[in-house]
Design an enzyme around this catalytic site. Structure first.
Site: not given
Length: 328
Positions: A110, A271, A291
Protein backbone atom coordinates in the site's frame (compact mmCIF):
# COMPACT_ATOMS: atom_id res chain seq x y z
CA UNK A 1 -23.35 -8.71 0.07
CA UNK A 2 -20.09 -7.32 -1.16
CA UNK A 3 -16.87 -9.26 -0.84
CA UNK A 4 -13.40 -7.81 -0.68
CA UNK A 5 -11.73 -9.18 -3.77
CA UNK A 6 -8.25 -8.07 -2.82
CA UNK A 7 -6.43 -10.13 -0.21
CA UNK A 8 -2.79 -10.37 0.77
CA UNK A 9 -0.44 -12.90 2.28
CA UNK A 10 -0.41 -13.55 6.01
CA UNK A 11 2.48 -11.88 7.84
CA UNK A 12 2.29 -13.84 11.06
CA UNK A 13 0.57 -11.03 12.92
CA UNK A 14 -1.86 -13.22 14.84
CA UNK A 15 -3.14 -12.08 18.21
CA UNK A 16 -5.59 -13.59 20.62
CA UNK A 17 -9.08 -12.17 20.45
CA UNK A 18 -10.73 -11.23 23.75
CA UNK A 19 -12.98 -14.11 24.80
CA UNK A 20 -15.76 -11.79 25.92
CA UNK A 21 -16.11 -10.04 22.55
CA UNK A 22 -17.61 -11.25 19.30
CA UNK A 23 -15.24 -12.10 16.49
CA UNK A 24 -14.47 -8.85 14.56
CA UNK A 25 -15.55 -10.41 11.27
CA UNK A 26 -18.79 -11.83 12.64
CA UNK A 27 -22.35 -10.67 11.94
CA UNK A 28 -22.68 -9.78 15.63
CA UNK A 29 -19.68 -7.47 15.43
CA UNK A 30 -21.03 -5.83 12.26
CA UNK A 31 -24.33 -5.18 14.05
CA UNK A 32 -22.45 -3.60 16.95
CA UNK A 33 -20.62 -1.21 14.61
CA UNK A 34 -23.87 -0.10 13.00
CA UNK A 35 -25.48 0.43 16.41
CA UNK A 36 -22.68 2.72 17.58
CA UNK A 37 -22.82 5.31 14.80
CA UNK A 38 -24.92 6.48 11.86
CA UNK A 39 -22.43 8.03 9.46
CA UNK A 40 -21.26 4.83 7.77
CA UNK A 41 -22.51 1.37 6.94
CA UNK A 42 -20.69 -1.77 8.01
CA UNK A 43 -21.19 -5.06 6.22
CA UNK A 44 -19.42 -8.28 5.43
CA UNK A 45 -16.23 -7.91 3.43
CA UNK A 46 -14.25 -10.84 4.80
CA UNK A 47 -15.16 -14.34 5.89
CA UNK A 48 -14.44 -15.32 9.50
CA UNK A 49 -11.42 -17.42 8.48
CA UNK A 50 -9.86 -14.47 6.63
CA UNK A 51 -8.98 -12.45 9.72
CA UNK A 52 -5.22 -12.99 9.31
CA UNK A 53 -5.48 -11.85 5.72
CA UNK A 54 -7.21 -8.63 6.70
CA UNK A 55 -4.56 -7.97 9.34
CA UNK A 56 -1.87 -8.37 6.69
CA UNK A 57 -3.73 -6.00 4.40
CA UNK A 58 -3.95 -3.45 7.21
CA UNK A 59 -0.24 -3.53 8.08
CA UNK A 60 1.63 -2.28 5.03
CA UNK A 61 3.17 0.81 6.65
CA UNK A 62 6.19 0.46 8.89
CA UNK A 63 6.75 2.78 11.82
CA UNK A 64 9.20 5.56 10.91
CA UNK A 65 11.46 5.06 13.93
CA UNK A 66 15.03 6.07 13.17
CA UNK A 67 14.17 7.49 9.76
CA UNK A 68 15.15 10.97 8.69
CA UNK A 69 11.83 12.70 8.20
CA UNK A 70 11.03 15.00 5.29
CA UNK A 71 10.82 18.76 5.56
CA UNK A 72 7.57 19.84 7.18
CA UNK A 73 5.93 22.45 5.02
CA UNK A 74 3.61 25.16 6.31
CA UNK A 75 2.19 27.52 3.71
CA UNK A 76 0.37 30.81 3.96
CA UNK A 77 -3.13 30.09 2.68
CA UNK A 78 -3.91 32.78 0.14
CA UNK A 79 -7.12 31.36 -1.37
CA UNK A 80 -10.50 30.54 0.08
CA UNK A 81 -10.84 26.83 0.72
CA UNK A 82 -14.11 25.57 -0.82
CA UNK A 83 -16.60 23.47 1.11
CA UNK A 84 -16.01 20.56 -1.25
CA UNK A 85 -13.27 19.62 -3.68
CA UNK A 86 -12.62 16.63 -5.95
CA UNK A 87 -9.35 16.44 -7.87
CA UNK A 88 -11.05 14.44 -10.61
CA UNK A 89 -13.30 17.37 -11.51
CA UNK A 90 -10.79 20.09 -10.66
CA UNK A 91 -8.45 18.73 -13.34
CA UNK A 92 -10.85 17.10 -15.82
CA UNK A 93 -8.18 16.30 -18.41
CA UNK A 94 -6.46 14.15 -15.76
CA UNK A 95 -9.64 12.46 -14.49
CA UNK A 96 -8.79 9.03 -15.87
CA UNK A 97 -5.44 8.96 -14.07
CA UNK A 98 -6.62 10.57 -10.82
CA UNK A 99 -9.68 8.32 -10.65
CA UNK A 100 -7.84 5.05 -11.31
CA UNK A 101 -8.22 2.48 -8.51
CA UNK A 102 -5.34 0.03 -8.43
CA UNK A 103 -5.18 -3.41 -6.81
CA UNK A 104 -2.16 -4.20 -4.66
CA UNK A 105 -3.25 -7.86 -4.58
CA UNK A 106 -1.50 -10.22 -2.13
CA UNK A 107 1.49 -8.00 -1.36
CA UNK A 108 1.74 -5.50 1.49
CA UNK A 109 2.58 -2.67 -0.90
CA UNK A 110 0.00 0.00 0.00
CA UNK A 111 2.88 2.38 0.80
CA UNK A 112 4.11 2.10 -2.81
CA UNK A 113 0.67 2.21 -4.42
CA UNK A 114 -0.52 5.37 -2.67
CA UNK A 115 2.78 7.05 -3.51
CA UNK A 116 2.89 6.26 -7.25
CA UNK A 117 -0.81 7.07 -7.63
CA UNK A 118 -0.27 10.59 -6.27
CA UNK A 119 2.94 10.95 -8.30
CA UNK A 120 1.08 10.01 -11.49
CA UNK A 121 -1.67 12.50 -10.70
CA UNK A 122 0.81 15.29 -10.11
CA UNK A 123 2.71 14.62 -13.33
CA UNK A 124 -0.53 15.04 -15.27
CA UNK A 125 -1.68 18.08 -13.29
CA UNK A 126 1.60 20.00 -13.40
CA UNK A 127 2.24 19.27 -17.07
CA UNK A 128 -1.22 20.65 -17.92
CA UNK A 129 -2.16 17.14 -19.03
CA UNK A 130 0.65 16.98 -21.62
CA UNK A 131 2.27 14.08 -19.74
CA UNK A 132 -0.27 11.38 -18.94
CA UNK A 133 2.04 8.82 -17.40
CA UNK A 134 1.57 6.16 -14.75
CA UNK A 135 4.44 5.77 -12.31
CA UNK A 136 5.30 2.12 -11.72
CA UNK A 137 4.42 0.59 -8.37
CA UNK A 138 6.50 -2.42 -9.42
CA UNK A 139 9.67 -0.35 -9.91
CA UNK A 140 9.26 1.45 -6.58
CA UNK A 141 8.46 -1.82 -4.79
CA UNK A 142 11.38 -3.80 -6.16
CA UNK A 143 14.11 -1.28 -7.02
CA UNK A 144 13.53 1.42 -4.41
CA UNK A 145 14.75 1.56 -0.83
CA UNK A 146 11.43 2.10 0.97
CA UNK A 147 10.31 -1.48 1.59
CA UNK A 148 8.71 -4.48 -0.03
CA UNK A 149 5.77 -6.86 0.22
CA UNK A 150 6.16 -6.95 4.00
CA UNK A 151 5.53 -3.21 4.25
CA UNK A 152 7.44 0.02 3.75
CA UNK A 153 7.89 3.70 4.58
CA UNK A 154 5.89 6.25 2.54
CA UNK A 155 8.33 9.09 3.26
CA UNK A 156 11.19 7.03 1.82
CA UNK A 157 9.11 6.23 -1.26
CA UNK A 158 8.93 9.94 -2.07
CA UNK A 159 12.68 10.27 -1.51
CA UNK A 160 13.18 7.40 -3.96
CA UNK A 161 11.35 9.47 -6.59
CA UNK A 162 14.22 11.97 -6.54
CA UNK A 163 16.43 9.14 -7.88
CA UNK A 164 13.95 8.09 -10.55
CA UNK A 165 11.01 5.68 -10.85
CA UNK A 166 10.05 4.36 -14.27
CA UNK A 167 6.61 4.34 -15.83
CA UNK A 168 4.24 1.40 -15.54
CA UNK A 169 0.75 0.45 -14.48
CA UNK A 170 -1.54 -2.48 -13.86
CA UNK A 171 -0.81 -6.18 -14.20
CA UNK A 172 -0.14 -7.16 -17.81
CA UNK A 173 -0.80 -3.64 -19.15
CA UNK A 174 2.25 -3.19 -21.36
CA UNK A 175 0.69 -0.13 -22.96
CA UNK A 176 0.79 1.69 -19.60
CA UNK A 177 4.56 2.02 -19.47
CA UNK A 178 7.81 0.28 -18.73
CA UNK A 179 7.09 -2.04 -15.78
CA UNK A 180 3.64 -3.38 -14.97
CA UNK A 181 2.68 -4.79 -11.57
CA UNK A 182 3.65 -8.42 -11.05
CA UNK A 183 0.37 -9.61 -9.51
CA UNK A 184 -3.03 -9.73 -11.13
CA UNK A 185 -6.05 -8.57 -9.17
CA UNK A 186 -7.79 -10.94 -6.81
CA UNK A 187 -11.11 -11.02 -8.61
CA UNK A 188 -11.81 -14.69 -8.00
CA UNK A 189 -11.24 -14.41 -4.25
CA UNK A 190 -10.16 -16.30 -2.28
CA UNK A 191 -8.49 -18.87 -4.57
CA UNK A 192 -5.72 -16.67 -5.97
CA UNK A 193 -4.95 -14.60 -2.93
CA UNK A 194 -4.08 -16.82 -0.01
CA UNK A 195 -0.49 -17.67 -0.93
CA UNK A 196 2.48 -15.90 0.62
CA UNK A 197 4.21 -13.50 -1.78
CA UNK A 198 7.81 -12.41 -1.44
CA UNK A 199 9.15 -9.19 -2.93
CA UNK A 200 10.49 -9.85 -6.43
CA UNK A 201 14.08 -9.00 -7.29
CA UNK A 202 14.86 -5.65 -8.89
CA UNK A 203 15.10 -5.89 -12.68
CA UNK A 204 16.21 -2.72 -14.43
CA UNK A 205 14.50 -3.60 -17.66
CA UNK A 206 11.14 -2.80 -19.23
CA UNK A 207 8.56 -5.48 -19.90
CA UNK A 208 8.69 -4.52 -23.56
CA UNK A 209 12.31 -4.94 -24.74
CA UNK A 210 11.99 -2.10 -27.25
CA UNK A 211 11.62 0.41 -24.37
CA UNK A 212 14.85 1.72 -22.84
CA UNK A 213 14.60 1.54 -19.04
CA UNK A 214 16.45 4.76 -18.21
CA UNK A 215 14.44 6.75 -20.74
CA UNK A 216 11.25 5.76 -18.89
CA UNK A 217 12.29 7.25 -15.55
CA UNK A 218 10.21 9.99 -13.92
CA UNK A 219 11.60 12.21 -11.18
CA UNK A 220 10.37 14.19 -8.21
CA UNK A 221 11.69 17.25 -6.45
CA UNK A 222 12.58 17.29 -2.75
CA UNK A 223 9.71 15.69 -0.81
CA UNK A 224 7.88 17.35 2.06
CA UNK A 225 5.28 16.62 4.72
CA UNK A 226 2.07 18.48 5.52
CA UNK A 227 0.00 18.35 8.70
CA UNK A 228 -3.40 19.71 9.67
CA UNK A 229 -6.75 20.00 7.94
CA UNK A 230 -6.42 23.35 6.17
CA UNK A 231 -2.81 22.79 5.12
CA UNK A 232 -3.77 19.45 3.57
CA UNK A 233 -6.73 21.00 1.77
CA UNK A 234 -4.61 23.84 0.41
CA UNK A 235 -1.93 21.40 -0.76
CA UNK A 236 -4.44 19.22 -2.61
CA UNK A 237 -6.27 22.10 -4.30
CA UNK A 238 -2.95 23.67 -5.31
CA UNK A 239 -0.81 20.68 -6.28
CA UNK A 240 -3.00 17.58 -6.42
CA UNK A 241 -3.64 14.40 -4.40
CA UNK A 242 -1.34 13.37 -1.55
CA UNK A 243 -0.29 10.19 0.22
CA UNK A 244 -1.60 9.75 3.77
CA UNK A 245 -0.90 7.17 6.44
CA UNK A 246 -3.59 6.00 8.81
CA UNK A 247 -4.03 3.59 11.69
CA UNK A 248 -6.31 0.67 10.92
CA UNK A 249 -8.66 -0.84 13.49
CA UNK A 250 -10.75 -3.96 13.07
CA UNK A 251 -13.96 -2.09 12.26
CA UNK A 252 -12.36 -0.77 9.05
CA UNK A 253 -12.52 -4.33 7.71
CA UNK A 254 -16.30 -3.95 7.54
CA UNK A 255 -16.50 -0.56 5.78
CA UNK A 256 -18.93 -0.48 2.88
CA UNK A 257 -20.19 3.09 2.48
CA UNK A 258 -20.61 6.45 4.19
CA UNK A 259 -18.27 8.56 6.33
CA UNK A 260 -16.03 6.31 8.39
CA UNK A 261 -15.36 7.08 12.02
CA UNK A 262 -13.74 4.84 14.61
CA UNK A 263 -15.94 2.62 16.79
CA UNK A 264 -13.37 0.37 18.49
CA UNK A 265 -9.97 0.36 20.21
CA UNK A 266 -8.75 -2.87 18.57
CA UNK A 267 -5.71 -1.70 16.58
CA UNK A 268 -4.42 -3.74 13.65
CA UNK A 269 -1.67 -1.78 11.88
CA UNK A 270 -0.70 1.08 9.60
CA UNK A 271 -1.96 1.66 6.06
CA UNK A 272 -1.23 4.12 3.23
CA UNK A 273 -3.90 5.71 1.03
CA UNK A 274 -4.36 8.64 -1.38
CA UNK A 275 -6.47 11.66 -0.41
CA UNK A 276 -7.97 13.33 -3.48
CA UNK A 277 -10.61 15.65 -2.04
CA UNK A 278 -13.11 16.50 0.66
CA UNK A 279 -16.72 17.47 1.24
CA UNK A 280 -19.62 17.71 3.67
CA UNK A 281 -22.62 15.40 3.96
CA UNK A 282 -25.50 16.06 6.37
CA UNK A 283 -23.27 18.45 8.28
CA UNK A 284 -20.44 15.92 8.61
CA UNK A 285 -17.11 16.92 7.09
CA UNK A 286 -15.12 14.20 5.32
CA UNK A 287 -12.01 13.40 3.30
CA UNK A 288 -12.41 11.59 -0.04
CA UNK A 289 -9.82 8.81 -0.17
CA UNK A 290 -8.70 6.20 -2.69
CA UNK A 291 -7.77 2.76 -1.40
CA UNK A 292 -5.77 0.13 -3.31
CA UNK A 293 -8.07 -2.85 -2.66
CA UNK A 294 -9.77 -2.63 -6.09
CA UNK A 295 -13.10 -1.15 -7.15
CA UNK A 296 -15.26 -3.80 -5.49
CA UNK A 297 -14.26 -2.58 -2.03
CA UNK A 298 -15.98 0.38 -0.33
CA UNK A 299 -17.49 3.05 -2.55
CA UNK A 300 -16.12 1.77 -5.87
CA UNK A 301 -12.65 1.56 -4.39
CA UNK A 302 -12.95 4.83 -2.45
CA UNK A 303 -13.89 5.59 1.11
CA UNK A 304 -14.81 8.70 3.04
CA UNK A 305 -13.53 9.43 6.53
CA UNK A 306 -14.52 12.09 9.02
CA UNK A 307 -12.42 15.24 8.60
CA UNK A 308 -10.98 17.82 10.99
CA UNK A 309 -10.19 15.73 14.05
CA UNK A 310 -7.27 13.62 12.79
CA UNK A 311 -9.37 10.46 12.77
CA UNK A 312 -7.09 7.40 13.04
CA UNK A 313 -4.15 9.73 12.45
CA UNK A 314 -5.00 10.46 8.81
CA UNK A 315 -4.14 14.17 9.13
CA UNK A 316 -0.85 13.65 11.00
CA UNK A 317 1.55 12.61 8.23
CA UNK A 318 0.98 13.60 4.62
CA UNK A 319 3.76 12.99 2.09
CA UNK A 320 4.13 14.67 -1.29
CA UNK A 321 6.51 16.22 -3.80
CA UNK A 322 6.30 18.02 -7.11
CA UNK A 323 7.51 16.40 -10.34
CA UNK A 324 10.91 17.47 -11.66
CA UNK A 325 10.29 17.89 -15.38
CA UNK A 326 13.84 19.08 -16.00
CA UNK A 327 14.92 15.42 -15.75
CA UNK A 328 12.28 13.67 -17.84
Amino acid sequence: MKSVLMLVFALGLSSALPSNKPHPLSDEYIAQINSKQSTWKAGRNFAIDEYELFKSLASGVKKPQGLKTAQKLVREITEEIPESFDSRTAWPECTQIIGMIRDQSRCGSCWAFAAVEAMSDRICIHSNATKKLLVSSQDLLTCGTAGGCNGGWPAVAWSDWTNGIVTGGLYGALEQGCKSYFLEGCDDHPNKCRDYVSTPACVEQCDEPSLYYKAQETYGQTPYEIQGEEQIQYEIMTNGPVEATMDVYVDFAQYQSGIYQLTTDEYEGGHAVKILGWGVEDGVKYWLVANSWNERWGENGLFRIIRGRDEVGIESTIDAALPDFTRF
